[in-house]
Scaffold this active site. Structure first.
Site, mmCIF file in Angstrom:
data_model
loop_
_atom_site.group_PDB
_atom_site.id
_atom_site.type_symbol
_atom_site.label_atom_id
_atom_site.label_comp_id
_atom_site.label_asym_id
_atom_site.label_seq_id
_atom_site.Cartn_x
_atom_site.Cartn_y
_atom_site.Cartn_z
ATOM 1 N N ASP A 20 -102.491 -35.089 -45.985
ATOM 2 C CA ASP A 20 -103.135 -33.934 -45.357
ATOM 3 C C ASP A 20 -103.972 -33.126 -46.346
ATOM 4 O O ASP A 20 -104.152 -31.927 -46.195
ATOM 5 C CB ASP A 20 -102.123 -33.053 -44.621
ATOM 6 C CG ASP A 20 -101.067 -32.438 -45.522
ATOM 7 O OD1 ASP A 20 -100.914 -32.894 -46.676
ATOM 8 O OD2 ASP A 20 -100.387 -31.494 -45.075
ATOM 9 N N ASP A 25 -101.572 -33.886 -52.609
ATOM 10 C CA ASP A 25 -101.932 -35.132 -51.924
ATOM 11 C C ASP A 25 -102.986 -35.888 -52.728
ATOM 12 O O ASP A 25 -102.939 -37.116 -52.849
ATOM 13 C CB ASP A 25 -102.500 -34.840 -50.533
ATOM 14 C CG ASP A 25 -101.527 -34.149 -49.613
ATOM 15 O OD1 ASP A 25 -100.836 -34.832 -48.845
ATOM 16 O OD2 ASP A 25 -101.464 -32.908 -49.657
ATOM 17 N N ASP A 50 -102.632 -29.270 -44.307
ATOM 18 C CA ASP A 50 -102.553 -28.406 -45.489
ATOM 19 C C ASP A 50 -103.870 -28.446 -46.267
ATOM 20 O O ASP A 50 -103.892 -28.636 -47.492
ATOM 21 C CB ASP A 50 -101.394 -28.839 -46.377
ATOM 22 C CG ASP A 50 -101.098 -27.821 -47.475
ATOM 23 O OD1 ASP A 50 -101.567 -26.678 -47.359
ATOM 24 O OD2 ASP A 50 -100.396 -28.187 -48.443
ATOM 25 N N TRP A 89 -102.927 -21.636 -48.530
ATOM 26 C CA TRP A 89 -102.609 -22.985 -49.001
ATOM 27 C C TRP A 89 -103.731 -23.951 -48.641
ATOM 28 O O TRP A 89 -104.113 -24.803 -49.440
ATOM 29 C CB TRP A 89 -101.299 -23.477 -48.387
ATOM 30 C CG TRP A 89 -100.106 -22.638 -48.702
ATOM 31 C CD1 TRP A 89 -100.056 -21.491 -49.452
ATOM 32 C CD2 TRP A 89 -98.766 -22.895 -48.267
ATOM 33 N NE1 TRP A 89 -98.772 -21.010 -49.504
ATOM 34 C CE2 TRP A 89 -97.954 -21.845 -48.786
ATOM 35 C CE3 TRP A 89 -98.175 -23.882 -47.500
ATOM 36 C CZ2 TRP A 89 -96.587 -21.777 -48.553
ATOM 37 C CZ3 TRP A 89 -96.808 -23.828 -47.258
ATOM 38 C CH2 TRP A 89 -96.024 -22.785 -47.780
ATOM 39 N N THR A 138 -97.793 -38.261 -46.960
ATOM 40 C CA THR A 138 -97.482 -37.039 -47.689
ATOM 41 C C THR A 138 -97.908 -35.797 -46.919
ATOM 42 O O THR A 138 -98.094 -34.724 -47.500
ATOM 43 C CB THR A 138 -98.151 -37.051 -49.082
ATOM 44 O OG1 THR A 138 -99.567 -37.242 -48.927
ATOM 45 C CG2 THR A 138 -97.572 -38.168 -49.939
ATOM 46 N N ASN A 186 -94.170 -30.036 -43.627
ATOM 47 C CA ASN A 186 -94.744 -31.236 -43.021
ATOM 48 C C ASN A 186 -94.069 -31.572 -41.698
ATOM 49 O O ASN A 186 -94.705 -32.101 -40.784
ATOM 50 C CB ASN A 186 -94.640 -32.424 -43.977
ATOM 51 C CG ASN A 186 -95.666 -32.374 -45.081
ATOM 52 O OD1 ASN A 186 -96.661 -31.648 -44.996
ATOM 53 N ND2 ASN A 186 -95.438 -33.144 -46.139
ATOM 54 N N TRP A 258 -94.436 -32.354 -54.788
ATOM 55 C CA TRP A 258 -93.910 -32.942 -53.556
ATOM 56 C C TRP A 258 -94.469 -34.348 -53.311
ATOM 57 O O TRP A 258 -93.729 -35.318 -53.169
ATOM 58 C CB TRP A 258 -94.273 -32.045 -52.366
ATOM 59 C CG TRP A 258 -93.795 -30.639 -52.419
ATOM 60 C CD1 TRP A 258 -92.538 -30.174 -52.149
ATOM 61 C CD2 TRP A 258 -94.581 -29.478 -52.757
ATOM 62 N NE1 TRP A 258 -92.494 -28.804 -52.283
ATOM 63 C CE2 TRP A 258 -93.729 -28.355 -52.662
ATOM 64 C CE3 TRP A 258 -95.917 -29.282 -53.111
ATOM 65 C CZ2 TRP A 258 -94.169 -27.052 -52.909
ATOM 66 C CZ3 TRP A 258 -96.359 -27.992 -53.371
ATOM 67 C CH2 TRP A 258 -95.490 -26.894 -53.277
ATOM 68 N N ASP A 259 -95.788 -34.412 -53.263
ATOM 69 C CA ASP A 259 -96.455 -35.651 -52.842
ATOM 70 C C ASP A 259 -96.592 -36.650 -53.984
ATOM 71 O O ASP A 259 -96.485 -37.860 -53.780
ATOM 72 C CB ASP A 259 -97.833 -35.321 -52.270
ATOM 73 C CG ASP A 259 -97.755 -34.314 -51.140
ATOM 74 O OD1 ASP A 259 -96.712 -34.257 -50.455
ATOM 75 O OD2 ASP A 259 -98.736 -33.566 -50.937
#
Length: 321
Positions: A20, A25, A50, A89, A138, A186, A258-259
């Site tokens: 996203d 990402d 995002d 964000w 992701t 997510n 995170w991703d």
């Protein structure tokens, strides 16, 4: 859950990357692109979640050019979720698109955007692959949910879904009015899509907040990329993460990998361990998007545990230099 079709050291895996468009990402994409010995990247779909999709897709086109992979098929999804990400964000993708390191070449990027919507690009790329595909996701699960509904035969062509999403034994990161705070973003963006995927027979491997909370992006870590600042990869990753390091979920929290941790699993499968859990998702009400344990009614999920955080940081520094 039988361990067939698992990512193993030494194998080259056909991968479709669904994301996203956020800063992490984009770094996750670069992680996949920089490990061709492990990852055969077939295509990319970007969801307008995002990010703001135009600058996010522009940045991704430039990243593909940067590493010499302009031929990779890229699609923009037209799907929308009921719970939009915070505007601050979403705006961060515009920052990466403007970084000098991505704009050293004049003119339009060579990488092209498919005229087909991203959700269709995902389905058709997987169906046309000669080998079953690992779907790395992701962002929200919307594109996959759409594909399962419109191209049901796609399910048999997916080895497994590797998803950054959910919060199981830790609190969520959603702080929206009327929500109980149990969900991860997510999952919250499109809870119905999570339910659709949970209702399928797909093998699902998740990097929930339970694992990603162990890889904060700290100022000390970001500064290490300065050792290789003349490298385009180190320049991009260090500048991107450095700009996000002060964007916190709350004043005491961090920006996390995170991703990129999720993508790192494809490059280094032993970077964590996995626990089989049975989960359900709440698709409505004040806990919508919550992914919680339910031994009686939950579906089996492999949840990342025991992340080797230092190995992840070392992998980033050795990959992006």
């Amino acid at each position: 859950m039988e361990e067939k079709g698992v990512v193993r050291a030494g194998e080259r895996v056909p991968v479709f990357f669904d994301n996203d468009g956020g800063v992490d990402d984009q770094i996750a994409l670069l992680m996949l692109l920089c490990h061709p010995e492990r990852v055969e990247l077939l295509g990319i779909a970007v969801l307008d979640a995002d990010c703001h999709i135009e600058p996010a897709v522009s940045a991704i086109r430039k990243i593909l050019d940067l590493v010499g992979r302009s031929e990779v098929v890229l699609g923009k999804s037209t799907l929308e979720g009921p719970n939009p990400f915070p505007p601050a964000w979403r705006s961060l993708a515009s920052m990466t698109d403007n970084l000098p390191v991505l704009n050293s070449r004049p003119g339009e990027p060579a990488a092209q955007v498919s005229p087909k919507p991203g959700q269709q690009v995902l389905a058709e790329t997987i169906l046309s692959s000669a080998r079953p595909v690992t779907l790395v996701m992701t962002g929200p699960l919307s594109n996959l949910a759409w594909a399962l509904d419109h191209y049901p035969q796609v399910e048999a062509k997916i080895t497994e879904v590797v998803w950054m999403g959910g919060a199981v034994d830790v609190k969520g990161n959603v702080g929206e009015p009327g929500h109980d705070g149990s969900a991860e973003w997510n999952a919250f963006w499109d809870p119905g899509a999570v339910k659709r995927v949970f209702d399928s027979a797909l093998r699902l491997r998740i990097f929930s907040l339970d694992s990603t909370n162990h890889v904060p992006i700290t100022a000390d870590f970001v500064k290490l990329f300065g050792r290789n600042w003349q490298s385009a990869l180190a320049n991009f990753v260090g500048s991107s993460w450095g700009s996000c390091a002060l964007v916190h979920m709350d004043p005491s929290d961090h920006y996390y990998a995170w991703d990129s941790l999720t993508a790192a699993f494809l490059a280094k499968p032993d970077i964590c361990e996995f626990e089989e859990v049975r989960l359900v998702v709440d698709d409505s009400g004040p806990s919508q998007g919550s992914t919680r344990r339910d031994e009686a009614h939950g579906r089996p999920v492999l949840m990342a545990r025991n992340v080797k955080a230092q190995q992840f940081y070392d992998l980033c520094l050795s990959t992006f230099r």
